[in-house]
Design a protein around this motif. Structure first.
Motif, PDB file in Angstrom:
ATOM      1  N   GLY A  76      12.191  18.908  20.354  1.00 37.53           N
ATOM      2  CA  GLY A  76      13.531  19.242  19.895  1.00 37.53           C
ATOM      3  C   GLY A  76      13.752  18.979  18.428  1.00 37.53           C
ATOM      4  O   GLY A  76      14.897  18.935  17.962  1.00 37.53           O
ATOM      5  N   GLU A  77      12.661  18.824  17.671  1.00 32.08           N
ATOM      6  CA  GLU A  77      12.755  18.628  16.228  1.00 32.08           C
ATOM      7  C   GLU A  77      12.650  19.977  15.535  1.00 32.08           C
ATOM      8  O   GLU A  77      11.913  20.862  15.982  1.00 32.08           O
ATOM      9  N   ALA A 113       8.901  22.550  27.056  1.00 30.78           N
ATOM     10  CA  ALA A 113       7.599  22.171  26.496  1.00 30.78           C
ATOM     11  C   ALA A 113       6.570  23.274  26.711  1.00 30.78           C
ATOM     12  O   ALA A 113       5.769  23.577  25.822  1.00 30.78           O
ATOM     13  N   ALA A 114       6.612  23.896  27.887  1.00 26.99           N
ATOM     14  CA  ALA A 114       5.675  24.994  28.166  1.00 26.99           C
ATOM     15  C   ALA A 114       5.952  26.187  27.263  1.00 26.99           C
ATOM     16  O   ALA A 114       5.028  26.828  26.754  1.00 26.99           O
ATOM     17  N   ALA A 115       7.222  26.494  27.055  1.00 29.20           N
ATOM     18  CA  ALA A 115       7.584  27.635  26.211  1.00 29.20           C
ATOM     19  C   ALA A 115       7.163  27.413  24.764  1.00 29.20           C
ATOM     20  O   ALA A 115       6.603  28.310  24.115  1.00 29.20           O
ATOM     21  N   THR A 116       7.417  26.218  24.243  1.00 30.29           N
ATOM     22  CA  THR A 116       7.040  25.951  22.853  1.00 30.29           C
ATOM     23  C   THR A 116       5.522  25.910  22.701  1.00 30.29           C
ATOM     24  O   THR A 116       4.983  26.421  21.708  1.00 30.29           O
ATOM     25  N   ALA A 117       4.827  25.323  23.671  1.00 28.56           N
ATOM     26  CA  ALA A 117       3.362  25.276  23.598  1.00 28.56           C
ATOM     27  C   ALA A 117       2.759  26.672  23.644  1.00 28.56           C
ATOM     28  O   ALA A 117       1.697  26.916  23.049  1.00 28.56           O
ATOM     29  N   ALA A 118       3.419  27.575  24.345  1.00 24.50           N
ATOM     30  CA  ALA A 118       2.929  28.955  24.453  1.00 24.50           C
ATOM     31  C   ALA A 118       3.286  29.788  23.231  1.00 24.50           C
ATOM     32  O   ALA A 118       2.899  30.956  23.148  1.00 24.50           O
ATOM     33  N   PHE A 152       4.142  28.546  35.427  1.00 31.76           N
ATOM     34  CA  PHE A 152       4.167  30.010  35.343  1.00 31.76           C
ATOM     35  C   PHE A 152       4.332  30.462  33.895  1.00 31.76           C
ATOM     36  O   PHE A 152       3.688  31.423  33.459  1.00 31.76           O
ATOM     37  N   ILE A 153       5.209  29.800  33.154  1.00 30.28           N
ATOM     38  CA  ILE A 153       5.391  30.140  31.738  1.00 30.28           C
ATOM     39  C   ILE A 153       4.058  30.048  31.008  1.00 30.28           C
ATOM     40  O   ILE A 153       3.664  30.955  30.259  1.00 30.28           O
ATOM     41  N   THR A 154       3.351  28.955  31.236  1.00 22.00           N
ATOM     42  CA  THR A 154       2.059  28.750  30.570  1.00 22.00           C
ATOM     43  C   THR A 154       1.069  29.844  30.934  1.00 22.00           C
ATOM     44  O   THR A 154       0.412  30.432  30.055  1.00 22.00           O
TER      45      THR A 154
END
Length: 333
Positions: free
Chosen positions: A214-215, A186-191, A147-149
């Motif tokens: 997480g870097e 991961a979805a949030a950062t990719a978005a 859903f985030i994506t």
């Protein structure tokens, strides 16, 4: 073709307070959002939740984000009625919430009774020129990540913040980091989410922007843990990488000033009026338009857009976002 491109660009410029004809700029679109979780229990709601409610009332935010575990111990209908409603219930009309693990103990009966069925659904809401995506990790984490994506993609022209209860990273002594939420992180950062908010550990912690692993990353997503809503404050354990600020000891709330260009500022305030943490993040930088891929009829407009962007008032909240859209219009075959 050039006329249609010119009209299209002019329309988008006008919507952002800029114009090819020199029209006045629109005023900046920005507002404040309050956020906290872990709020009200029978033994401390008068000193805790009632005090943070007074703090929020004084700030008068546009929206209140309740970050889960709103009524203890099991989030029952009676616990919401007796402890949450007399304190934070006054913000019901502008509250957006996610459930916590304590709400899940009652099958979400209390939170849905107080805030409606949408409080446990994956959904997106608009505020301050941002898209805020709220997900229920306790139904299905992979579904929440998907859903985030999807929602971020459907609203890719505005900055994004994502909310769930158990933080991916935390230095809290009681719970700490939650590895199972990695698909959502991961979805949030990719978005390209600017912010992720959570609670669960009853403390306040701010992390540097990070990537999916997480870097630390200047272009990454910043996580805030805001769990000082009022109930049973806790201490810290092992400090996690990229943790920048930690505070516990008094109830409080996080106040975010969001701007339509993706910039934001924050202030963690405790109920005694003390600012425990504050700072700001500038708008994300945009790649320079590539004239090699631009439609010929748009190249001259790109130059004019860049010139007007440089002259636009600093308070033009949509400037960065709209220039990105204009670049896409001009370079799409």
């Amino acid at each position: 073709m050039k006329r249609s491109v010119t009209l299209g660009l002019a329309a988008v410029l006008a919507s952002s307070g800029m114009t090819l004809l020199g029209a006045p700029s629109a005023s900046a679109a920005s507002c404040t959002v309050a956020a906290a979780g872990d709020i009200a229990g029978s033994d401390d709601y008068r000193a805790g939740a009632a005090a943070t409610a007074d703090l929020i009332l004084g700030e008068d935010p546009e929206m209140v984000l309740a970050l889960g575990d709103l009524a203890y111990d099991k989030g029952t209908v009676s616990e919401f009625k007796n402890y949450y409603h007399p304190t934070w219930g006054q913000f019901q009309s502008k509250t957006e919430a996610v459930p916590g693990n304590h709400e899940a103990r009652s099958g979400d009966a209390g939170i849905t009774s107080e805030l409606g069925a949408s409080a446990v659904e994956n959904r997106g809401v608009d505020v301050c020129g941002w898209r805020v995506i709220l997900v229920n990790q306790y139904n299905d984490i992979d579904e929440a990540a998907a859903f985030i994506t999807a929602d971020a993609k459907a609203h890719s022209d505005v900055p994004t913040a994502v909310v769930w209860h158990q933080p991916r990273f935390s230095s809290g002594s009681e719970h700490g980091s939650t590895a199972s939420t990695q698909p959502m992180w991961a979805a949030a950062t990719a978005a390209g989410a600017r912010i992720v908010l959570g609670g669960h550990d009853h403390d306040y912690e701010r992390f540097a922007p990070m990537n999916a692993s997480g870097e630390a990353s200047a272009s990454g997503t910043r996580e805030f843990v805001s769990g000082l809503g009022g109930h049973h404050l806790r201490d810290f354990g092992t400090e996690q990488p990229n943790s920048e600020v930690q505070y516990t000891g008094r109830p409080g709330a996080l106040f975010l000033s969001l701007h339509g260009d993706g910039s934001y500022s924050w202030s963690e305030k405790t109920v005694d009026g003390t600012v425990r943490d504050s700072g700001s993040q500038s708008a994300p930088s945009l790649p320079a338009p590539d004239s090699r891929t631009a439609r010929p009829e748009a190249k001259d407009l790109l130059a004019e857009i860049a010139a007007q962007s440089a002259k636009a008032p600093g308070g033009s909240a949509d400037k960065t976002r709209q220039i990105a859209r204009l670049h896409a219009l001009a370079t799409t075959p």
